[in-house]
Design a protein around this motif. Structure first.
Motif, PDB file in Angstrom:
ATOM      1  N   PRO A   1       0.823  -1.212   0.000  1.00 46.81           N
ATOM      2  CA  PRO A   1       0.000   0.000   0.000  1.00 46.81           C
ATOM      3  C   PRO A   1       0.858   1.263   0.000  1.00 46.81           C
ATOM      4  N   VAL A   2       0.321   2.289  -0.627  1.00 47.61           N
ATOM      5  CA  VAL A   2       0.993   3.574  -0.704  1.00 47.61           C
ATOM      6  C   VAL A   2       0.204   4.564   0.138  1.00 47.61           C
ATOM      7  N   ARG A   3       0.905   5.315   0.986  1.00 46.53           N
ATOM      8  CA  ARG A   3       0.258   6.360   1.780  1.00 46.53           C
ATOM      9  C   ARG A   3       0.610   7.694   1.149  1.00 46.53           C
ATOM     10  N   LEU A   4      -0.408   8.510   0.894  1.00 48.37           N
ATOM     11  CA  LEU A   4      -0.190   9.810   0.293  1.00 48.37           C
ATOM     12  C   LEU A   4      -0.772  10.888   1.185  1.00 48.37           C
ATOM     13  N   LEU A   5      -0.091  11.994   1.260  1.00 47.44           N
ATOM     14  CA  LEU A   5      -0.592  13.169   1.949  1.00 47.44           C
ATOM     15  C   LEU A   5      -0.694  14.249   0.880  1.00 47.44           C
ATOM     16  N   LEU A   6      -1.917  14.657   0.548  1.00 46.22           N
ATOM     17  CA  LEU A   6      -2.150  15.625  -0.513  1.00 46.22           C
ATOM     18  C   LEU A   6      -2.493  16.972   0.112  1.00 46.22           C
ATOM     19  N   THR A   7      -1.762  18.006  -0.271  1.00 44.41           N
ATOM     20  CA  THR A   7      -1.978  19.338   0.276  1.00 44.41           C
ATOM     21  C   THR A   7      -2.225  20.322  -0.863  1.00 44.41           C
ATOM     22  N   PRO A   8      -3.485  20.662  -1.124  1.00 45.96           N
ATOM     23  CA  PRO A   8      -3.771  21.663  -2.163  1.00 45.96           C
ATOM     24  C   PRO A   8      -3.248  23.028  -1.739  1.00 45.96           C
TER      25      PRO A   8
ATOM     26  N   ALA B   1      -4.494   9.531   1.822  1.00 46.90           N
ATOM     27  CA  ALA B   1      -4.936   8.410   1.005  1.00 46.90           C
ATOM     28  C   ALA B   1      -4.023   7.228   1.274  1.00 46.90           C
ATOM     29  N   VAL B   2      -4.601   6.069   1.433  1.00 52.20           N
ATOM     30  CA  VAL B   2      -3.828   4.831   1.510  1.00 52.20           C
ATOM     31  C   VAL B   2      -4.421   3.923   0.448  1.00 52.20           C
ATOM     32  N   VAL B   3      -3.677   3.754  -0.645  1.00 53.43           N
ATOM     33  CA  VAL B   3      -4.198   3.024  -1.795  1.00 53.43           C
ATOM     34  C   VAL B   3      -3.191   1.991  -2.272  1.00 53.43           C
ATOM     35  N   ALA B   4      -3.695   1.024  -3.033  1.00 48.46           N
ATOM     36  CA  ALA B   4      -2.822   0.055  -3.688  1.00 48.46           C
ATOM     37  C   ALA B   4      -2.048   0.791  -4.781  1.00 48.46           C
ATOM     38  N   GLN B   5      -0.830   0.357  -5.037  1.00 45.57           N
ATOM     39  CA  GLN B   5      -0.017   1.022  -6.053  1.00 45.57           C
ATOM     40  C   GLN B   5      -0.687   1.010  -7.419  1.00 45.57           C
ATOM     41  N   GLY B   6      -1.505   0.000  -7.678  1.00 44.10           N
ATOM     42  CA  GLY B   6      -2.206  -0.079  -8.955  1.00 44.10           C
ATOM     43  C   GLY B   6      -3.221   1.029  -9.152  1.00 44.10           C
ATOM     44  N   LEU B   7      -3.642   1.689  -8.066  1.00 46.36           N
ATOM     45  CA  LEU B   7      -4.599   2.787  -8.168  1.00 46.36           C
ATOM     46  C   LEU B   7      -3.929   4.149  -8.359  1.00 46.36           C
ATOM     47  N   LEU B   8      -2.605   4.211  -8.238  1.00 41.63           N
ATOM     48  CA  LEU B   8      -1.910   5.493  -8.372  1.00 41.63           C
ATOM     49  C   LEU B   8      -2.159   6.192  -9.704  1.00 41.63           C
ATOM     50  N   PRO B   9      -2.120   5.498 -10.853  1.00 44.59           N
ATOM     51  CA  PRO B   9      -2.377   6.227 -12.106  1.00 44.59           C
ATOM     52  C   PRO B   9      -3.734   6.930 -12.109  1.00 44.59           C
TER      53      PRO B   9
END
Length: 130
Positions: free
Chosen positions: A11-18, A61-69
């Motif tokens: 899993p990939v953890r992302l922190l998105l800051t607009p 966001a915590v998503v599978a790497q396949g969802l990154l695109p």
């Protein structure tokens, strides 16, 4: 010994800051939640103990790497529509990279940049070899 590159199932953890310089028409979180596969995996950081001072501007966001695109495409389309920028901190296991998404960012190159940076951070990238 570290793995040469992050495993695709990790899993990939992302922190998105607009970084909106003016009020946006549609918030990034509602924009991402238009796609059902991201509704459970992407949430407002303030509801999960987000850092003070960021309010609802931080999305986790915590998503599978396949969802990154798909996620990167959504973020890029939101950036284009709102004419703003997003900072994305990507973490896989102990490796972390930070990326800036602007109106000139290509979602495909964003994915390649993420993969390359994470590979280098985990010790499997080109460490000076050309």
């Amino acid at each position: 010994m570290s793995h040469p590159s992050p495993r695709p199932g990790t899993p990939v953890r992302l922190l998105l800051t607009p970084r909106a310089s003016r009020p946006v028409q549609v918030g990034l979180l509602p924009w991402i939640h238009r796609r059902p596969e991201f509704r459970a995996a992407v949430r407002d950081a303030t509801t999960t103990g987000g850092r003070p001072g960021f309010s609802d501007a931080v999305i986790i966001a915590v998503v599978a790497q396949g969802l990154l695109p798909g996620l990167f495409n959504l973020v890029q389309s939101w950036v284009d529509q709102q004419r703003t920028e997003v900072s994305i901190r990507v973490q896989v296991a102990d490796a972390e990279v930070e990326l800036q998404v602007s109106g000139r960012t290509n979602p495909t190159s964003l994915l390649e940049q993420t993969t390359r940076a994470l590979r280098e951070a985990t010790g499997g990238g080109a460490d000076g070899a050309a």
